[in-house]
Design an enzyme around this catalytic site. Structure first.
Site, PDB file in Angstrom:
ATOM      1  N   ASP A  36       2.850 -29.924 -15.904  1.00  0.00           N
ATOM      2  CA  ASP A  36       3.779 -29.303 -16.864  1.00  0.00           C
ATOM      3  C   ASP A  36       3.660 -27.780 -16.923  1.00  0.00           C
ATOM      4  OD1 ASP A  36       4.691 -31.807 -17.520  1.00  0.00           O
ATOM      5  OD2 ASP A  36       3.205 -32.086 -19.110  1.00  0.00           O
ATOM      6  N   HIS A 240      -6.162  -6.405   2.636  1.00  0.00           N
ATOM      7  CA  HIS A 240      -5.618  -7.102   1.466  1.00  0.00           C
ATOM      8  C   HIS A 240      -6.685  -7.940   0.764  1.00  0.00           C
ATOM      9  CE1 HIS A 240      -1.260  -6.629   3.100  1.00  0.00           C
ATOM     10  NE2 HIS A 240      -1.701  -5.558   2.490  1.00  0.00           N
ATOM     11  N   ASP A 257      -7.067  -0.643  -5.438  1.00  0.00           N
ATOM     12  CA  ASP A 257      -5.623  -0.528  -5.234  1.00  0.00           C
ATOM     13  C   ASP A 257      -4.985  -1.411  -6.301  1.00  0.00           C
ATOM     14  OD1 ASP A 257      -2.995  -0.536  -4.387  1.00  0.00           O
ATOM     15  OD2 ASP A 257      -3.449  -0.921  -2.276  1.00  0.00           O
ATOM     16  N   ASP A 268       1.887   1.863  -7.740  1.00  0.00           N
ATOM     17  CA  ASP A 268       1.034   1.426  -6.625  1.00  0.00           C
ATOM     18  C   ASP A 268       0.051   2.564  -6.323  1.00  0.00           C
ATOM     19  OD1 ASP A 268      -0.026   0.298  -4.360  1.00  0.00           O
ATOM     20  OD2 ASP A 268       1.795   0.455  -3.137  1.00  0.00           O
ATOM     21  N   HIS A 347      -2.396   1.041   9.362  1.00  0.00           N
ATOM     22  CA  HIS A 347      -1.123   0.859   8.650  1.00  0.00           C
ATOM     23  C   HIS A 347      -0.340   2.158   8.674  1.00  0.00           C
ATOM     24  CE1 HIS A 347      -2.846   2.999   5.180  1.00  0.00           C
ATOM     25  NE2 HIS A 347      -3.903   2.210   5.259  1.00  0.00           N
ATOM     26  N   HIS A 351       5.493   3.398   1.961  1.00  0.00           N
ATOM     27  CA  HIS A 351       6.673   2.529   1.881  1.00  0.00           C
ATOM     28  C   HIS A 351       7.498   2.948   0.686  1.00  0.00           C
ATOM     29  CE1 HIS A 351       4.327   0.594  -1.325  1.00  0.00           C
ATOM     30  NE2 HIS A 351       3.300   0.653  -0.506  1.00  0.00           N
ATOM     31  N   HIS A 358       6.772  -3.117  -2.262  1.00  0.00           N
ATOM     32  CA  HIS A 358       7.287  -2.684  -0.954  1.00  0.00           C
ATOM     33  C   HIS A 358       8.801  -2.788  -1.100  1.00  0.00           C
ATOM     34  CE1 HIS A 358       3.362  -3.580   1.450  1.00  0.00           C
ATOM     35  NE2 HIS A 358       3.195  -2.733   0.475  1.00  0.00           N
ATOM     36  N   GLU A 381      -0.088   7.089   1.445  1.00  0.00           N
ATOM     37  CA  GLU A 381      -1.363   6.384   1.348  1.00  0.00           C
ATOM     38  C   GLU A 381      -2.131   6.283   2.667  1.00  0.00           C
ATOM     39  OE1 GLU A 381      -0.958   2.079   0.818  1.00  0.00           O
ATOM     40  OE2 GLU A 381       1.194   2.337   0.544  1.00  0.00           O
ATOM     41  N   TYR A 385     -10.662   2.946   7.861  1.00  0.00           N
ATOM     42  CA  TYR A 385     -11.443   1.720   7.658  1.00  0.00           C
ATOM     43  C   TYR A 385     -12.309   1.540   8.891  1.00  0.00           C
ATOM     44  CZ  TYR A 385      -7.284   1.595   4.807  1.00  0.00           C
ATOM     45  OH  TYR A 385      -6.256   1.962   3.961  1.00  0.00           O
ATOM     46  N   ARG A 403      -9.020   4.660   1.069  1.00  0.00           N
ATOM     47  CA  ARG A 403      -7.568   4.907   1.034  1.00  0.00           C
ATOM     48  C   ARG A 403      -7.295   5.724  -0.224  1.00  0.00           C
ATOM     49  NH1 ARG A 403      -5.991   0.213   1.815  1.00  0.00           N
ATOM     50  NH2 ARG A 403      -5.538  -0.646  -0.238  1.00  0.00           N
ATOM     51  N   GLU A 405      -3.902   6.747  -2.430  1.00  0.00           N
ATOM     52  CA  GLU A 405      -2.469   6.402  -2.501  1.00  0.00           C
ATOM     53  C   GLU A 405      -1.837   6.937  -3.781  1.00  0.00           C
ATOM     54  OE1 GLU A 405      -1.616   2.151  -2.798  1.00  0.00           O
ATOM     55  OE2 GLU A 405       0.422   2.521  -2.087  1.00  0.00           O
TER      56      GLU A 405
HETATM   57  N1  GLY Z   1      -0.680  -2.295  -2.768  1.00  0.00           N
HETATM   58  C1  GLY Z   1       0.009  -2.567  -1.588  1.00  0.00           C
HETATM   59  C2  GLY Z   1       0.198  -1.360  -0.800  1.00  0.00           C
HETATM   60  O1  GLY Z   1      -0.465  -0.380  -1.007  1.00  0.00           O
HETATM   61  O2  GLY Z   1       1.064  -1.285   0.020  1.00  0.00           O
HETATM   62 MN    MN Z   2       1.292   0.930  -1.180  1.00  0.00          MN
HETATM   63 MN    MN Z   3      -1.393   0.026  -2.854  1.00  0.00          MN
END
Ligand code: GLY
Ligand code: MN
Ligand code: MN
Length: 436
Positions: A36, A240, A257, A268, A347, A351, A358, A381, A385, A403, A405
């Site tokens: 439920d 992640h 993060d 973010d 990365h 974004h 995103h 960002e 690593y 990182r 950001e």
């Molecule tokens: N928190 C996800 C990113 O930094 O893209």
């Molecule tokens: Mn981000």
């Molecule tokens: Mn982030």
């Protein structure tokens, strides 16, 4: 968000769809967690952007030029028993009086009513492929009309992705949207400061997460924009990482993060800082390098510059720095061409940011990186690593993940950092942590 803002968006959408055509957008659905209990409901961003209607089991239909009303909302009928158990829902009455729909019908009558709305329309705009039930139903409704073709009714001949129109609209943030984004950014920034102040060796990552979430909820922001990453030491090398259950060690860095959502708009933010309050020499060198890469990237964030310039700037600074510190060997140009930096910076620079963390919006137009324009919001960002088992580098660098950001609004003359409330220079971070 004021109803007038949603109305303005619908008007803009209607103009872009054009008379003789129709658009459909479905709400998100409830998902069962177990028996439920449901997962917390989060409205579909496209649907919310146009309607402000925060219920499942709804479909918004836009028919430019329809004399009996251009905006039709199918939704759940009011049910007193449901209201008693689950709380208020608007019903058909509320759909027209509170949410400005020109017409409202029960969602259960969709199959009877929708084919009539599709008749003799040329194009159907809808979120192609993102809602399988809608995809399926739409084809059924169109087939239903086709079967009546002998009576002169014409079925729509073109299915068009509504994303082409809608996501371009969502990419440019209005003053009202920026108010919400600023609030999400400010509360998230303060939560990061609280985390820095409360951090000490021996705590668990989830205890820092608790500080952050407490600050979000304490300020009325009950949803995170994405699962928080609270990564001590080498956990930061898992991009992640969300287990958040390790003990924080003296001498390690902590990467956080985390961002809140304010009325469907995301923040973010990432910061990385020493658990003890003081960086060691190796950490300082890598940290300063990431910060320099962010500074170089930010210099490329202004109207008229291509989206990719900031990424290229970060790659150049990071690769040169990795060369200087001895983590990479060779010639700068060749290392960049061969993408050798990718083993430590895998990365991209950022974004779009908005209702989705995103966020929607194209990054390229006709194969070329698009030019930045005022009103867009993006993250910047860069990160490094160094895998814990990376035999090619000196031991002192291994297992360090960093990182930094920030969320950045492009203004007519340059940019504004929405998340500048959290310190990021080595001196400012150490001063804040020492004073705590
Ligand atoms: N928190 C996800 C990113 O930094 O893209
Ligand atoms: Mn981000
Ligand atoms: Mn982030």
């Amino acid at each position: 968000m004021k109803q007038s803002e949603f109305k303005k968006r619908r008007k803009q959408l209607m103009q872009r769809i054009g008379e003789g055509n129709i658009a459909l957008i479905a709400s998100a659905s409830m998902h069962a967690r177990n028996r439920d209990v449901n997962y917390p409901f989060r409205q579909d961003s496209d649907f919310y952007y146009l309607t402000g209607f925060n219920e499942p089991d709804a479909l918004a239909v836009f028919v430019p030029g329809r004399t009996r009303g251009e905006y039709i909302l199918f939704c759940r009928e009011f049910d007193a028993k449901k209201a008693l158990w689950e709380g208020a829902h608007s019903g058909l009455e509320g759909a027209t009086s509170h949410y400005d729909a020109d017409d409202a019908f029960p969602i259960d009558d969709l199959d009877d009513i929708l084919p009539g709305l599709l008749e003799n329309k040329t194009k159907v705009f809808y979120p192609m492929g993102s809602n399988l039930e809608l995809d399926h139903n739409l084809l059924e409704w169109i087939n239903h009309i086709r079967n009546q073709s002998r009576s002169g009714i014409i079925a729509p001949g073109e299915l068009v992705s509504i994303a082409l129109i809608l996501h371009e609209m969502r990419l440019f943030k209005s003053t009202e949207e920026l108010k919400l984004m600023r609030r999400a950014a400010e509360i998230s920034a303060l939560a990061h400061i609280k985390a820095m102040k409360s951090c000490k060796p021996g705590l668990y990552e989830y205890q820092i997460e608790a500080e952050i979430i407490h600050h979000f909820i304490d300020n009325g922001l009950r949803s995170v924009a994405y699962p928080s990453i609270i990564a001590g030491g080498k956990n930061a090398c898992t991009l992640h990482y969300t287990e958040n259950n390790s003990k924080l060690k003296n001498g390690d860095l902590l990467l956080i993060d985390a961002g809140a959502e304010c009325d469907h708009y995301a923040a973010d933010i990432t910061r990385t800082f020493p658990i003890s309050g003081r960086f060691n020499e190796a950490q300082k060198q890598l940290y300063q390098l990431v910060l320099d890469a962010q500074t170089a990237a930010l210099e490329q964030i202004k109207p008229g510059l291509p989206w990719n310039s900031a990424h290229d700037a970060s790659v150049e600074v990071l690769t040169q720095g990795l060369l200087d510190l001895g983590l990479l060997k060779g010639k700068l140009k060749k290392l960049i061409k061969d993408e050798k930096y990718k083993q430590f910076y895998m990365h991209r620079i950022g974004h779009w940011l908005g209702m989705d963390v995103h966020d929607v919006g194209d990054y390229k137009i006709k194969d070329k990186w698009r030019l930045l324009e005022a009103g867009m919001v993006l993250t910047v960002e860069p990160g490094l690593y160094i895998p814990p088992d990376c035999k090619s580098v000196d031991e002192k660098w291994r297992g360090i993940g960093i990182r930094i950001e920030d969320d950045v609004l492009i203004t007519p003359t340059g940019h504004e950092i929405l998340t500048s409330g959290v310190p990021k220079s080595i001196a400012d971070i150490e001063a804040l942590m020492q004073a705590a």
